[in-house]
Design a protein around this motif. Structure first.
Motif, PDB file in Angstrom:
ATOM      1  N   ALA A  10     -16.576  14.516  12.435  1.00 18.94           N
ATOM      2  CA  ALA A  10     -17.038  13.130  12.381  1.00 18.94           C
ATOM      3  C   ALA A  10     -18.352  13.048  11.628  1.00 18.94           C
ATOM      4  CB  ALA A  10     -17.200  12.589  13.786  1.00 18.94           C
ATOM      5  N   SER A  11     -18.455  11.995  10.869  1.00 19.32           N
ATOM      6  CA  SER A  11     -19.676  11.852  10.083  1.00 19.32           C
ATOM      7  C   SER A  11     -20.816  11.434  11.000  1.00 19.32           C
ATOM      8  CB  SER A  11     -19.480  10.805   9.004  1.00 19.32           C
ATOM      9  OG  SER A  11     -19.415   9.535   9.601  1.00 19.32           O
ATOM     10  N   ALA A  12     -22.006  11.582  10.470  1.00 17.99           N
ATOM     11  CA  ALA A  12     -23.184  11.239  11.256  1.00 17.99           C
ATOM     12  C   ALA A  12     -23.129   9.784  11.686  1.00 17.99           C
ATOM     13  CB  ALA A  12     -24.450  11.504  10.446  1.00 17.99           C
ATOM     14  N   GLU A  56     -20.450   8.023  12.239  1.00 21.08           N
ATOM     15  CA  GLU A  56     -19.484   7.908  13.334  1.00 21.08           C
ATOM     16  C   GLU A  56     -20.071   8.412  14.644  1.00 21.08           C
ATOM     17  OE1 GLU A  56     -15.234   8.372  10.997  1.00 21.08           O
ATOM     18  OE2 GLU A  56     -16.403  10.157  11.456  1.00 21.08           O
TER      19      GLU A  56
END
Lengths: 217, 1084
Positions: free
Chosen positions: A181-183, A185
């Motif tokens: 997951a991206s930062a 997210e």
């Protein structure tokens, strides 16, 4: 997967902590003690006290969390009710449905929600140790919230035992976590978790108040 | 679990178009066409091939073609002249021939058609052959989305070409399929004769996900033919904002895009809104320039649609700074510790934080630094295990973060960079009383080097000493050295620090270790003195405790022995606090020896002879000290062979008295005696002994003070004898303890005075009535004070003084006896005078009895003789006969009131006969101003000598009021002033006058005095020009005759209370007596 909750951002509540930590410890430990009481009144009362105590800190947790995420999260009045997590049941429920729930359903839903919340709070804590490693205050508050949620779970189990209700099995609500997951997210899901923690605590207070009225000591 | 970031539609597509990956690229080599066209002059006008030209794609085979004549089908035969086997047949208008060598070649083309044929001839040269390379073929085109980088790979087909050649590639990148070139670059390579795959990468500003990208490539010789195209599509992803989680340097520019089906309303970075750049469909991008540093959790970029938000986080930071202050040293030669300072903060934390690697190039080993959770500017450190047999280390510290890397290097000889740990476990053991063994523990393997250690030795008296010791390094960490040259029985504090002998850094000081060295025998015998007891039978032996540096231990006891030729007496085991022993001896010549003992043994004996050599020529001298000590000097005496001894004692103590003594070497002739026991104001006796032939001789006896003070008591004195004019005073000595100094004399004060009135006024104030006698002869004990007045009280004061000051005073009141002769005279004279007056009066009265009777007691009283009825007799007679008490009409007169108050009061009775105007000028000046005209009904008293200033008409007369304020006569005025203004001061005059200033009386005054003996008119008539205002009435204002002598006419004043005079006899306080006439005033 698409969940919308038309619910406004929680307004700030009283942050004053009236209960001493010792009291909290007592509340946490009481479910573990042997010889569960036959009457459900006492565990309901204890759980109610704990939920009230948690309720006073949920707003602080959310504000602290947002403050560390940068703008726009940290902007005053930030709210994104449209953000939801599929793995976390929303606390919002129509009053009629809620009122019609029986004890087992009511406690079972709360139990499930706080079980999910404890796991999610752990995840958010891990996320934040990557994003904000130099923020012990935030990490400590997340840890404390998780501990309280676990305490409330224990209390609820005691109540269900006292009421003769079956305790739902503990399940892995998180499932497969998208570790990539991206930062952004991660920030969003942390926001959803801390927000829903507050919502579910509010709902638990009402649940327990109802039970308390139903099973007076 | 996922963040459901899209609200419409269960699934989601990233790109609006599928990426087409089909490759239709070709190698396109430019063709070198060597067209040699030599048309024969007489070629067929129609029906013959024409436009012969050749081209090639690979330089090996030439592809030649020509235009066939229309409508002619047949077989062409192409032959190259002058070459064997060089004919080719073709049914079409082209033929492939192998590459021909450079130069012109003649080509013939024969067209065979049915029965006939036609032939054409051309000239062919390589220069005229066109070369078009084959179309390049893109092997792969891949995209790295996180970095927005395209990777292109193609084959140059170099094996086709016979020889090496340079190739120029042109690559272009397009958006929106062939319409928008966003990048065009050239790339140079070389053909090597083999197939070679080339790579090229390109990083896009716009994230690749944001739009479809196209790449074209061609190679150039001289043709601009384009090669094929390649297309791709992005992979599926659920994120819609690109790039995600990117780390970029602060200050760089970056483009974000949001790939979405919804309309994006707002894009913001942090709190800043950004203008939207519209891409395909609803896709938008924003461009951020000069991005600023991010917070720990990154900078959020958020795209907001109608009912959703999408975002990404960007981490803007700095590449790692060059590690600063890199330093490598070792504590124990087992591992190297390298420390450094990270320098500027990167603003990147967590997984983006800088990682450090320490690499040692000789061994090829490295260690990694585990990232700190929180970046700090404090020192970082890494441990590197040392390798056996390696002393030189070349360390490279690399700092790496997503934005770059930096490094710094250091080359160390580690044996020169030893910074030992703190020595521990300090232990001390004796060797003997002056040497100890010091052991300690120093972790590390220093077997290869020598250690330089520093021992700090602090003695009890805080004297600090540092000793450097070099010890051989050992493997087992235990070290041992001997420390010598210590003092016995002394408490030492040791601590140690170490370094390598090639000094780099000291270790920290170890903990302190205290140690008391063992005892040794006392180095000297005690300082000894002896005194004979007062009865002369016992010898008292004194000794002083040994100082600590000579005692070398705790003195337990003393042994004393007295030995003569015949016998030896000894006292042993005298316990320590006792420093005195008494031995009964006959007066023999003994040698006394004293030995001090401690646990280590006995001191050498100190010896002293008991014998005292008499000295007849002995004087007692005086000496005064310097506050803290006293200096004694003496003449050098070669006979004194051993030493001099000065003993001293408080003089008030009884013999034998000994406070202390001091030994001085025999070659000295002075010493300063100092002692804490000395007190100022105490008298001490000092005795100087010289040592001669093992016996002591008293050389001098001195009394002295360390500091003189004033006596604390006054001498006790008594009056031995008093007479009418003298007093004999006697006093006693002051005791020595109270004198507190050498007596230098007495001060005797006396004054007239009584106990009550003259209470102890300050004697030193220099009052003239105090008489002082300074008695400097201290042996004098009496004093006679002469020339005193009889029967007078005297105040006597006596005080003693030393050089330290005046003592207190003692006072006494003494009354002298009466003078009897004077008393008798004083009684007899008044009695005689009274008798004489009585006799004379009686005689006169008797002889004038008739007149007296007639005058005072007539048988028939004559009214005319009545003074009371004789009022203004002469006036009545002179003017209007018997008009007694006739009242004249009241005529207003002017009365001048003179308000010269400050002047007039000075006029007093004494001025009657010596009329003095004190301030004649003032008076004259004041007169016109101060005349106040008063309407007044006067008693008209006119002067006989008219004053020109007075109106003769008699209608008015001037009266001057004179206010008499002071009754006291100031000092007599000089005569000159009288003469200046004889009448100025006249005014009221009292009747009586005592001749106080007879010397200034003038003759006129004397005459007046004579005339007015007895009753006296009020004033000198001649000086009067004013009338007295006290006369209430005047019978006749015009009368020129003024009658004086009548009590009715003049109101006279006399001051009955005389002024008090300080000099009056009253001041003696004893009442009036005749003796006062005979005694002198005190001031005389």
């Amino acid at each position: 997967m698409i969940q919308r909750l038309q619910r406004g951002r929680r307004e700030g509540e009283s942050m004053s902590c009236l209960l001493a930590p010792l009291c909290l410890l007592n509340l946490l430990l009481s479910p573990l003690s042997l010889g569960a009481p036959i009457s459900p009144a006492e565990p309901i009362s204890q759980a109610y006290s704990l939920a009230l105590y948690m309720q006073r800190n949920t707003s602080t947790l959310l504000q602290t969390y947002l403050q560390y995420q940068g703008s726009p999260f940290s902007d005053p009045g930030f709210s994104a009710p449209e953000l939801q997590l599929s793995s976390l049941p929303p606390a919002a429920i129509s009053f009629k449905t809620w009122h019609a729930l029986d004890d087992g359903e009511r406690l079972g839903r709360a139990q499930g929600a706080f079980l999910a919340l404890t796991q999610h709070l752990q995840l958010v804590g891990d996320d934040q140790s990557d994003l904000n490693p130099g923020s012990p205050i935030l990490l400590a508050q997340l840890g404390a919230a998780r501990l309280r949620a676990q305490g409330l779970l224990g209390n609820m189990a005691t109540i269900m035992t006292a009421l003769g209700l079956p305790i739902p099995p503990e399940e892995d609500t998180l499932g497969f976590v998208p570790f990539g997951a991206s930062a952004f997210e991660r920030k969003c899901r942390g926001y959803i978790v801390t927000r829903e923690y507050g919502h579910w605590t509010d709902r638990a207070v009402r649940d327990l108040a109802l039970l308390k009225a139903k099973y007076p000591g | 679990m996922d963040v459901s970031s899209c609200l419409r539609g269960p699934s989601w597509m990233v790109g609006s178009k599928r990426m087409r990956m089909a490759s239709n690229f070709r190698w396109l080599l430019s063709t070198l066409i060597l067209l040699y066209l030599m048309k024969q002059v007489n070629s067929q006008k129609k029906g013959t091939p024409r436009d012969f030209k050749c081209k090639t794609q690979n330089l090996q085979v030439w592809n030649c073609s020509w235009k066939a004549p229309p409508g002619h089908d047949g077989v062409y035969k192409v032959c190259i002249e002058n070459r064997p086997h060089s004919c080719y047949q073709s049914e079409k208008g082209n033929v492939k021939i192998p590459r021909l060598p450079p130069g012109d070649h003649e080509i013939t083309i024969n067209l065979s058609r049915g029965l006939g044929s036609s032939m054409s001839k051309f000239l062919l040269n390589e220069k005229n052959v066109y070369f078009t390379p084959e179309t390049p073929e893109i092997l792969t085109l891949s995209a790295d989305f996180p970095t927005s980088t395209l990777h292109l790979k193609w084959n140059d087909k170099g094996s086709v070409y016979p020889h090496h050649s340079d190739v120029i590639w042109e690559i272009k990148i397009l958006h929106k399929e062939n319409t928008e070139i966003i990048k065009l670059i050239t790339h140079n390579t070389t053909l090597t004769g083999k197939d070679t795959v080339h790579h090229w990468s390109w990083t896009s500003d716009l994230p690749l996900e944001c739009a479809t990208h196209y790449v074209g490539i061609r190679c150039y010789i001289d043709d601009r033919h384009f090669s094929g195209h390649k297309q791709w599509r992005s992979s599926d992803s659920q994120t819609k904002v690109f790039p995600q989680d990117k780390v970029i340097p602060v200050g760089s520019d970056i483009t974000f895009c949001c790939v979405t089906q919804e309309k994006v309303l707002l894009a913001q970075i942090g709190q800043t809104n950004c203008p939207l750049i519209h891409l395909d469909g609803e896709n938008v991008a924003i461009k951020i320039r000069n991005i600023s540093v991010s917070a720990n959790s990154g900078t959020n970029v958020v795209f907001t649609t109608d009912d959703n938000m999408f975002g990404t986080v960007i981490f803007a930071g700095y590449p790692p700074d060059i590690p600063q202050k890199l330093n490598c040293e070792t504590y124990d030669l087992k591992e190297v510790i390298c420390t450094w300072n990270p320098g500027r903060s990167t603003a990147l934390v967590g997984p983006r934080n800088t990682s450090y690697t320490l690499f040692e190039s000789f061994s090829g080993k490295y260690v990694r630094y585990k990232r700190a959770e929180v970046p700090t500017n404090e020192s970082y450190q890494l441990f590197f295990q040392m390798l056996p047999d390696q002393e030189i280390y070349n360390f490279t510290l690399s700092a790496l973060n997503p934005l770059g890397q930096s490094e710094s290097t250091i080359l160390v000889n580690i044996t020169e960079k030893v910074h030992p740990h703190t020595p521990t476990s300090i232990k001390v053991k004796d060797i003997n009383s002056t040497a100890v063994i010091l052991t300690w523990h120093l972790p590390g393997n220093f077997a290869k080097i020598k250690l330089l250690c520093q021992v700090e030795i602090i003695k009890t008296d805080l004297v600090r000493e540092l000793r450097n010791v070099t010890v051989k390094g050992v493997e087992n960490s235990s070290y041992l050295i001997a420390v010598d040259k210590l003092k016995p029985y002394t408490r030492y504090t040791f601590r140690i620090r170490c370094s390598s002998d090639t000094f780099w850094k000291w270790s920290k000081w170890s903990n302190e270790k205290q140690y008391l060295t063992t005892e040794a025998i006392p180095s000297k015998g005690p300082d000894t003195w002896r005194e004979w007891s007062s009865d002369g039978k016992n010898l008292i032996i004194y000794w002083k405790p040994l100082p600590i540096h000579e005692a070398n231990g705790k003195i337990l006891s003393y042994n004393v022995s007295c030995s003569s030729d015949e016998e030896t007496q000894s006292l042993s085991e005298i316990p320590d606090p006792q420093h005195r022993a008494e031995i009964q001896l006959d007066k023999n010549d003994y040698i006394i020896s004293v030995v001090a003992k401690n646990s280590a043994g006995s001191s050498p004996p100190s010896k002293i002879a008991s014998m005292e050599i008499p000295n007849d020529d002995l004087k007692i001298e005086q000496a005064i000290g310097m506050g803290n000590g006293i200096l004694l000097t003496w003449n050098y005496d070669p006979n004194m062979t051993c030493d001099y001894v000065i003993k001293w004692c408080n003089s008030s103590r009884s013999e034998p008295c000994l406070m202390d003594w001091k030994k001085v070497p025999s070659n000295s002739s002075e010493t300063v005696i100092e002692s804490d026991q000395f007190r100022p104001g105490v008298r001490y006796n000092f005795f100087l002994y010289g040592c001669k032939n093992q016996g002591y001789q008293l050389l001098r006896s001195i009394i002295g003070y360390i500091e003189e003070l004033a006596p604390i008591v006054a001498p006790n004195f008594t009056v031995e004898d008093t007479s009418a004019d003298s007093i004999l005073v006697k006093w006693e000595d002051i005791p020595v303890e109270e004198l507190r100094g050498f007596l230098r004399g007495y001060l005797f004060y006396f004054e007239k005075g009584e106990r009550d009135t003259s209470k102890m006024r300050g004697l030193e104030s220099g009052r003239s009535d105090i008489k002082v006698k300074n008695i400097t002869d201290v042996s004098q004990k009496t004093l006679r004070i002469a020339d005193l007045q009889g029967k007078t009280s005297y105040h006597l004061v006596l005080r003693a003084y030393t050089d330290g000051g005046m003592g207190p005073e003692k006072s006494m009141f003494v009354v002298t006896k009466e003078n009897s002769v004077g008393l008798i005279i004083a009684i007899l004279i008044p009695v005689a005078v009274a008798v004489l007056v009585g006799v004379v009066t009686s005689v006169l009265c008797y002889r004038k009895r008739e007149w007296i009777k007639e005058t005072f007691y007539p048988d028939i009283p004559n009214p005319e003789n009545c003074k009371a009825l004789q009022f203004q007799k002469s006036v009545c007679e002179g003017n209007s006969g018997l008009k007694t008490l006739e009242m004249n009409p009241c005529t207003p007169n002017n009365v001048e009131v003179l308000e010269a108050r400050s002047i007039v009061p000075k006029i007093e009775d004494t001025e009657i006969i010596s009329p003095i105007a004190e301030h004649p000028e003032d008076h004259l000046e004041a007169e016109p101003e101060n005349h106040v005209v008063v309407s007044y009904c006067p008693p008209v008293i006119e002067e006989e000598i008219p004053n020109p200033g007075v109106d003769e008409a008699g209608g008015t007369s001037q009266v001057i009021y004179i206010d008499v304020q002071s009754m006291y006569q100031p000092q007599a005025k000089p005569e000159e002033e009288q003469e200046n203004e004889p009448v100025g001061g006249a005014g009221y005059k009292p009747q009586m006058h005592l001749p106080v200033t007879s010397a200034v009386e003038d003759l006129a005054a004397e005459d007046d005095l004579d005339k007015t003996a007895g009753y006296r008119p009020q004033a000198d008539v001649n000086t009067w020009h004013l009338v007295s205002p006290d006369s209430p009435r005047s019978t006749d204002s015009n009368s020129e005759i003024v009658s004086f002598g009548s009590p009715c006419s003049i109101n006279s004043r006399q001051f009955l209370i005389p002024p008090r005079d300080e000099d009056s006899p009253k001041s003696n306080g004893g009442g009036w007596s005749f003796t006062n006439f005979f005694q002198n005033k005190p001031n005389d």
